[in-house]
Design a protein around this motif. Sequence first.
Motif, mmCIF file in Angstrom:
data_model
loop_
_atom_site.group_PDB
_atom_site.id
_atom_site.type_symbol
_atom_site.label_atom_id
_atom_site.label_comp_id
_atom_site.label_asym_id
_atom_site.label_seq_id
_atom_site.Cartn_x
_atom_site.Cartn_y
_atom_site.Cartn_z
ATOM 1 N N VAL A 44 -8.065 3.179 4.889
ATOM 2 C CA VAL A 44 -7.098 2.143 4.603
ATOM 3 C C VAL A 44 -7.387 1.592 2.624
ATOM 4 O O VAL A 44 -6.131 1.399 2.113
ATOM 5 C CB VAL A 44 -6.905 1.243 5.515
ATOM 6 C CG1 VAL A 44 -7.546 0.037 5.630
ATOM 7 C CG2 VAL A 44 -5.279 0.980 4.939
ATOM 8 N N ARG A 45 -8.221 1.673 2.535
ATOM 9 C CA ARG A 45 -9.289 0.837 1.803
ATOM 10 C C ARG A 45 -8.176 1.291 -0.028
ATOM 11 O O ARG A 45 -7.768 0.664 -0.594
ATOM 12 C CB ARG A 45 -10.741 0.844 1.160
ATOM 13 C CG ARG A 45 -11.346 0.523 0.044
ATOM 14 C CD ARG A 45 -12.978 0.808 0.028
ATOM 15 N NE ARG A 45 -13.663 0.236 -1.230
ATOM 16 C CZ ARG A 45 -13.431 -0.668 -1.926
ATOM 17 N NH1 ARG A 45 -13.936 -1.664 -0.719
ATOM 18 N NH2 ARG A 45 -14.034 -1.474 -2.865
ATOM 19 N N ARG A 47 -5.483 2.893 -0.003
ATOM 20 C CA ARG A 47 -4.140 2.827 -0.330
ATOM 21 C C ARG A 47 -3.559 1.219 -0.242
ATOM 22 O O ARG A 47 -3.363 1.094 -1.327
ATOM 23 C CB ARG A 47 -3.978 2.740 1.158
ATOM 24 C CG ARG A 47 -3.744 4.505 1.602
ATOM 25 C CD ARG A 47 -2.269 5.224 2.527
ATOM 26 N NE ARG A 47 -3.146 5.191 3.797
ATOM 27 C CZ ARG A 47 -4.371 4.979 4.393
ATOM 28 N NH1 ARG A 47 -4.179 6.461 4.515
ATOM 29 N NH2 ARG A 47 -4.373 4.623 5.692
ATOM 30 N N ILE A 48 -4.716 0.431 0.388
ATOM 31 C CA ILE A 48 -4.561 -1.150 -0.499
ATOM 32 C C ILE A 48 -5.046 -1.275 -2.400
ATOM 33 O O ILE A 48 -4.397 -2.395 -2.658
ATOM 34 C CB ILE A 48 -5.799 -1.640 0.369
ATOM 35 C CG1 ILE A 48 -5.500 -1.705 1.801
ATOM 36 C CG2 ILE A 48 -5.747 -3.338 -0.087
ATOM 37 C CD1 ILE A 48 -6.581 -2.513 2.267
ATOM 38 N N TYR A 52 -0.755 -0.585 -1.654
ATOM 39 C CA TYR A 52 -0.385 -2.174 -1.237
ATOM 40 C C TYR A 52 -0.412 -3.026 -2.165
ATOM 41 O O TYR A 52 0.479 -3.806 -2.220
ATOM 42 C CB TYR A 52 -1.142 -2.123 0.176
ATOM 43 C CG TYR A 52 -0.757 -1.057 1.469
ATOM 44 C CD1 TYR A 52 0.402 -0.088 1.332
ATOM 45 C CD2 TYR A 52 -2.272 -0.887 1.833
ATOM 46 C CE1 TYR A 52 1.294 0.335 2.250
ATOM 47 C CE2 TYR A 52 -1.548 0.228 3.256
ATOM 48 C CZ TYR A 52 -0.517 1.293 2.567
ATOM 49 O OH TYR A 52 -0.234 2.114 4.015
ATOM 50 N N SER A 53 -1.330 -3.209 -3.018
ATOM 51 C CA SER A 53 -1.733 -4.307 -3.829
ATOM 52 C C SER A 53 -1.131 -4.263 -5.513
ATOM 53 O O SER A 53 -0.518 -5.262 -5.524
ATOM 54 C CB SER A 53 -3.167 -4.409 -4.553
ATOM 55 O OG SER A 53 -3.087 -3.411 -5.020
ATOM 56 N N ILE A 60 3.149 -2.138 3.045
ATOM 57 C CA ILE A 60 2.352 -1.551 4.098
ATOM 58 C C ILE A 60 3.048 -0.822 5.280
ATOM 59 O O ILE A 60 3.825 -1.803 5.847
ATOM 60 C CB ILE A 60 1.692 -3.371 4.174
ATOM 61 C CG1 ILE A 60 1.247 -4.065 3.208
ATOM 62 C CG2 ILE A 60 0.481 -3.001 4.874
ATOM 63 C CD1 ILE A 60 0.361 -5.257 3.190
ATOM 64 N N ASP A 64 -1.161 0.509 9.133
ATOM 65 C CA ASP A 64 -1.924 -0.047 8.080
ATOM 66 C C ASP A 64 -2.423 -1.668 9.444
ATOM 67 O O ASP A 64 -3.265 -2.334 8.822
ATOM 68 C CB ASP A 64 -1.977 0.611 7.139
ATOM 69 C CG ASP A 64 -2.281 2.039 6.889
ATOM 70 O OD1 ASP A 64 -3.082 2.232 7.390
ATOM 71 O OD2 ASP A 64 -1.875 2.819 5.522
ATOM 72 N N MET A 69 -5.521 -2.300 8.614
ATOM 73 C CA MET A 69 -6.744 -2.641 7.878
ATOM 74 C C MET A 69 -7.665 -3.544 8.192
ATOM 75 O O MET A 69 -8.223 -4.738 7.419
ATOM 76 C CB MET A 69 -5.709 -3.732 7.120
ATOM 77 C CG MET A 69 -4.388 -2.999 6.162
ATOM 78 S SD MET A 69 -3.106 -3.559 5.695
ATOM 79 C CE MET A 69 -3.631 -4.991 4.478
ATOM 80 N N TYR A 72 -11.498 -3.217 7.390
ATOM 81 C CA TYR A 72 -11.514 -4.318 5.789
ATOM 82 C C TYR A 72 -11.616 -5.977 5.993
ATOM 83 O O TYR A 72 -11.107 -6.678 4.848
ATOM 84 C CB TYR A 72 -11.060 -3.896 4.534
ATOM 85 C CG TYR A 72 -11.480 -2.156 4.120
ATOM 86 C CD1 TYR A 72 -12.396 -1.856 3.773
ATOM 87 C CD2 TYR A 72 -11.007 -1.001 5.309
ATOM 88 C CE1 TYR A 72 -13.553 -0.976 3.532
ATOM 89 C CE2 TYR A 72 -11.530 0.337 4.912
ATOM 90 C CZ TYR A 72 -12.619 0.253 3.745
ATOM 91 O OH TYR A 72 -13.663 1.753 3.779
ATOM 92 N N ILE A 146 -2.167 -9.607 -0.152
ATOM 93 C CA ILE A 146 -1.747 -8.810 -0.895
ATOM 94 C C ILE A 146 -3.016 -8.113 -2.027
ATOM 95 O O ILE A 146 -3.515 -7.455 -2.307
ATOM 96 C CB ILE A 146 -1.253 -7.475 0.236
ATOM 97 C CG1 ILE A 146 -1.991 -6.367 -0.098
ATOM 98 C CG2 ILE A 146 -0.210 -6.541 -0.653
ATOM 99 C CD1 ILE A 146 -3.146 -5.621 1.102
ATOM 100 N N VAL A 149 -6.545 -8.242 -3.004
ATOM 101 C CA VAL A 149 -7.354 -7.813 -2.371
ATOM 102 C C VAL A 149 -8.455 -7.228 -3.171
ATOM 103 O O VAL A 149 -10.030 -7.238 -3.301
ATOM 104 C CB VAL A 149 -6.672 -6.894 -1.198
ATOM 105 C CG1 VAL A 149 -8.312 -6.395 -0.181
ATOM 106 C CG2 VAL A 149 -6.151 -8.273 -0.434
#
Length: 560
Positions: A44-45, A47-48, A52-53, A60, A64, A69, A72, A146, A149
């Motif tokens: 998931v890192r 994708r963030i 998502y960010s 999101i 996740d 999530m 992390y 998000i 992050v």
Amino acid sequence: MTTPARPANRHHKRPKGEGQWALGYREPLNKNEELKKNDDGLNVRQRIIDVYSKGGFDSIDPADLRGRMRWYGLYTQRRPGIDGGKTAVLAPEELDDRYFMLRVRIDGGRLSLEQLRTIADISNLYGRGTADVTDRQNIQIHWIEIESVPDIWARLEAVGLSTTEACGDVPRVIIGCPLAGIDSDEVLDATDQVRQIYDDYVGNPDFSNLPRKFKTALSGCPAHCTVHEINDVAFVGVVNEQGQAGYDLWVGGGLSTNPMLAKRLGVFVTPEQASEVYGGVIGIFRDYGYRRLRHRARLKFLVSDWGPEKFREILESEYLGYTLPDGPAPVAPRSERRDHVGVFPQKDGNFYVGFTPRVGRLSGDKLHLIADIAERHGSGRVHTTIEQKMVVLDVAPDRVDSLVAELEANDLQVNPSTFRRQTMACTGIQFCKLAIVDTKDTASHLIDELEARLPDFTDQLTINVNGCPNSCARVQTADIGLKGQLVVNDAGEQVEGFQIQLGGSLGADSGFGRKVRGLKATAAELPDYVERVLRTFEKQRNEGETFAAWARRADDADLK
């Protein structure tokens, strides 16, 4: 590091249908297991960072958001204005706020001033100034969006910190003594073993899908400050008959709704073996741990069913490939208080100074202030404890008094009352989606009231305040454990309150608190109740008797 191999499918007698991988049960038996099979939480890192960010909260994937999530250190926090009566009623999407709690893992409780200031900056820039020291040595920040992050991760990783596997069904933070390497009485310095285990297993895909969370303690502390009795795995410093320092191995501790104390395996582990043995224990949990029912997925249930003898045999025969020698049990902790609060000498002639943030609640500004005070007094590091406290290390003898004065002038007490020193509280309803009641403000008010009412009370006394049944604040092991729930007051109204357990303890006489039928109090009644029970204790106690010992023998009527 050699990853322990998955064992052959040997048909040991075990409860059937528990979803154990080693017995061939590979198909997911609940939504959590399906989520983890569909995609490793570690994935998931990216994708963030990439999706998502940039797309914001609404982009999101729900799997996740409420699952991966966590790998992390990210949990959605509770939407403001939702009362505790709705905690177990509303769907997750109704409880979710659009902000996150971010948990920064601090393995061994070790922080340089640069790291502390980085957390402080993140708190002020992105977390509305929030910062809580937890009872796992972490620091939690709230109100995280998000979009922020990736920059937060970059800032943390630039100073050697991480949120990787701070939550989730993974090896979480490795708690250790904050005085490792400086305590003049320590059995051994476990710093290298904490680092090795972190390097070998944290972020390792071979161990990123465990049945549930996995909590680790590793220490040579003579005060037993890492409370090895309630961790999934704990390495406790001991000295064997040959005078060699190593570890006694404990497995299967945990609290929540089915509390169990860890069991000694009776083996002696050398420092060089620690990481490999850790791998064997976590491998057993991964392969033989129960995956069918979420509430039975902790290692403690497997240990309870197998017993320590069988666990040791499986560890040695299937995971290590060699027999561990028998070893001694740990000696008793040197003090009833295991928190390192106060001023004490280091082995190098300097001093460490432990102080008490109020129920672990700090702020970005206060973290900066702590770093500044430490630096002005020659210290380059401030460590965290598992009692929501902090310790300034390496203070020269002629600078101790001025350090203490400056800390206490900023409500960071080095010589606190029993109530300030030993009251602990979880996050509570302010941010936690599982909570039913407020904890931090309730506990802080309770401290103030008890200090005013019982100024001469100096006995060891732990008061642990929890917002729900999950026992993040370890209510079962406290002298006075307060478990949040809704209760009915004298006016017939449903209000915030607590179920009360009395006489829990860890150490030489470990045991869980006593439940007395009907023993509850509203949050407003707590100061009156605690004052009353402590005055009764002072009248009835035998010479030298602790509160826990008295509470276990007292009549029910005297505990109400």
